[in-house]
Design a protein around this motif. Structure first.
Motif, PDB file in Angstrom:
ATOM      1  N   ALA A   1       0.826  -1.206   0.000  1.00  0.00           N
ATOM      2  CA  ALA A   1       0.000   0.000   0.000  1.00  0.00           C
ATOM      3  C   ALA A   1       0.861   1.256   0.000  1.00  0.00           C
ATOM      4  CB  ALA A   1      -0.935  -0.015   1.202  1.00  0.00           C
ATOM      5  N   VAL A   2       1.894   1.271   0.839  1.00  0.00           N
ATOM      6  CA  VAL A   2       2.783   2.433   0.904  1.00  0.00           C
ATOM      7  C   VAL A   2       3.554   2.576  -0.406  1.00  0.00           C
ATOM      8  CG1 VAL A   2       4.799   3.416   2.064  1.00  0.00           C
ATOM      9  CG2 VAL A   2       2.996   2.314   3.408  1.00  0.00           C
TER      10      VAL A   2
ATOM     11  N   THR B   1       2.630   2.191  -3.349  1.00  0.00           N
ATOM     12  CA  THR B   1       1.844   2.790  -4.424  1.00  0.00           C
ATOM     13  C   THR B   1       1.662   4.293  -4.251  1.00  0.00           C
ATOM     14  OG1 THR B   1      -0.254   2.367  -3.292  1.00  0.00           O
ATOM     15  CG2 THR B   1       0.586   0.631  -4.742  1.00  0.00           C
ATOM     16  N   LEU B   2       2.112   4.830  -3.130  1.00  0.00           N
ATOM     17  CA  LEU B   2       1.939   6.248  -2.851  1.00  0.00           C
ATOM     18  C   LEU B   2       2.950   7.094  -3.622  1.00  0.00           C
ATOM     19  CD1 LEU B   2       1.511   6.131   1.056  1.00  0.00           C
ATOM     20  CD2 LEU B   2      -0.309   6.313  -0.667  1.00  0.00           C
ATOM     21  N   THR B   3       2.590   8.340  -3.892  1.00  0.00           N
ATOM     22  CA  THR B   3       3.547   9.283  -4.460  1.00  0.00           C
ATOM     23  C   THR B   3       4.602   9.609  -3.411  1.00  0.00           C
ATOM     24  OG1 THR B   3       2.355  11.245  -3.707  1.00  0.00           O
ATOM     25  CG2 THR B   3       1.734  10.334  -5.865  1.00  0.00           C
ATOM     26  N   ASP B   4       5.709  10.191  -3.860  1.00  0.00           N
ATOM     27  CA  ASP B   4       6.741  10.604  -2.909  1.00  0.00           C
ATOM     28  C   ASP B   4       6.169  11.562  -1.872  1.00  0.00           C
ATOM     29  OD1 ASP B   4       8.584   9.115  -4.296  1.00  0.00           O
ATOM     30  OD2 ASP B   4       9.481  10.828  -5.344  1.00  0.00           O
TER      31      ASP B   4
ATOM     32  N   ALA C   1       3.168  11.803  -0.732  1.00  0.00           N
ATOM     33  CA  ALA C   1       2.329  11.090   0.229  1.00  0.00           C
ATOM     34  C   ALA C   1       3.182  10.271   1.192  1.00  0.00           C
ATOM     35  CB  ALA C   1       1.345  10.187  -0.503  1.00  0.00           C
ATOM     36  N   VAL C   2       4.267   9.691   0.683  1.00  0.00           N
ATOM     37  CA  VAL C   2       5.156   8.921   1.553  1.00  0.00           C
ATOM     38  C   VAL C   2       5.802   9.836   2.584  1.00  0.00           C
ATOM     39  CG1 VAL C   2       7.294   7.565   1.642  1.00  0.00           C
ATOM     40  CG2 VAL C   2       5.612   7.132  -0.157  1.00  0.00           C
TER      41      VAL C   2
ATOM     42  N   GLU D   1       4.689  12.695   3.661  1.00  0.00           N
ATOM     43  CA  GLU D   1       3.649  13.111   4.602  1.00  0.00           C
ATOM     44  C   GLU D   1       3.374  11.996   5.609  1.00  0.00           C
ATOM     45  OE1 GLU D   1      -0.411  15.731   4.210  1.00  0.00           O
ATOM     46  OE2 GLU D   1      -0.042  14.166   2.730  1.00  0.00           O
ATOM     47  N   ARG D   2       3.316  10.785   5.138  1.00  0.00           N
ATOM     48  CA  ARG D   2       3.086   9.637   6.016  1.00  0.00           C
ATOM     49  C   ARG D   2       4.238   9.461   7.009  1.00  0.00           C
ATOM     50  NH1 ARG D   2       0.197   4.576   5.051  1.00  0.00           N
ATOM     51  NH2 ARG D   2       0.909   3.020   6.560  1.00  0.00           N
TER      52      ARG D   2
ATOM     53  N   SER E   1       8.676   4.771   7.179  1.00  0.00           N
ATOM     54  CA  SER E   1       8.221   4.757   5.792  1.00  0.00           C
ATOM     55  C   SER E   1       9.082   5.656   4.904  1.00  0.00           C
ATOM     56  CB  SER E   1       6.752   5.185   5.701  1.00  0.00           C
ATOM     57  OG  SER E   1       6.568   6.508   6.171  1.00  0.00           O
TER      58      SER E   1
ATOM     59  N   PRO F   1       4.560  15.967  -6.305  1.00  0.00           N
ATOM     60  CA  PRO F   1       4.498  14.513  -6.077  1.00  0.00           C
ATOM     61  C   PRO F   1       5.846  13.803  -6.158  1.00  0.00           C
ATOM     62  CG  PRO F   1       3.609  15.066  -8.245  1.00  0.00           C
ATOM     63  CD  PRO F   1       3.817  16.361  -7.530  1.00  0.00           C
TER      64      PRO F   1
END
Length: 204
Positions: free
Chosen positions: A11-12, A14-17, A19-20, A22-23, A30, A78
């Motif tokens: 799941a992680v 598939t995230l944009t940079d 989003a990663v 931010e996560r 992460s 992104p």
């Protein structure tokens, strides 16, 4: 539990940079995905500028700095690579003398050619070496700002917008720096307009 972790990792992944990053503010581990995605590109860039022997340490320094600054990352972008190139470029600027010395050393190095090489092959190698030496000498003479803009675009294939974001300068400044650097390097090549600077530097 292992299945859950694998599902989470997918799941992680598939995230944009953005989003990663931010996560990573709530899940610091992460951020390792940003390293996995971009470390090879940053290493190549740093090795070209500071030498392979220095690049490993500088990559670690780049990503450590990125991790510490991740709260300030612009999540509207992104792709984190221009941001990472910017951090790496700032680190290079702290080692400007080492970079210029690296270019001088490469300029002085002439690889041996086989005695059984054919005449046309020898001529090609000699021409390529001569071109490379002239380029390296000219790179060492460029101002830091002009060199940064040129190498991000010619070596790393960043767009003008991405280079501007990496360097924290307006796009117009990138264009003017690039124009000046290209002109100076073309002069160093004797004004030869049959080859672009990007082509001449492709194996830099």
């Amino acid at each position: 539990m292992n299945r859950f972790r694998r599902r989470k990792a997918v799941a992680v992944g598939t995230l944009t940079d953005a989003a990663v990053i931010e996560r990573s503010l709530r899940d610091p581990e992460s951020f390792a995905l940003i390293f996995d995605r971009h470390a090879s590109h940053i290493h190549r860039y740093l090795a070209r500028r500071l030498g392979a022997g220095t690049a490993d340490d500088m990559v670690a320094e780049t990503f450590l700095a990125a991790f510490r600054r991740r709260e300030r990352y612009d999540v509207a972008r992104p792709d984190a690579r221009p941001w990472l190139y910017g951090i790496a470029t700032n680190i290079v600027s702290q080692h400007r003398r080492e970079e210029e010395r690296e270019y001088r050393l490469r300029q002085a190095y002439v690889p041996a050619t086989s005695e059984v090489s054919h005449a046309d092959r020898v001529a090609t190698v000699v021409t390529a070496q001569s071109l490379r030496q002239m380029l390296l000498g000219a790179l060492a003479e460029l101002s830091t700002g002009d060199r940064d803009a040129l190498l991000l675009i010619a070596w790393e294939q960043l767009t003008y917008d991405e280079a501007a974001a990496a360097l924290g300068i307006p796009v117009g400044t990138v264009r003017s720096r690039l124009h000046r650097a290209r002109r100076l390097l073309r002069d160093a090549l004797g004004g030869d307009s049959t080859i672009t600077i990007e082509e001449a530097m492709s194996n830099g």
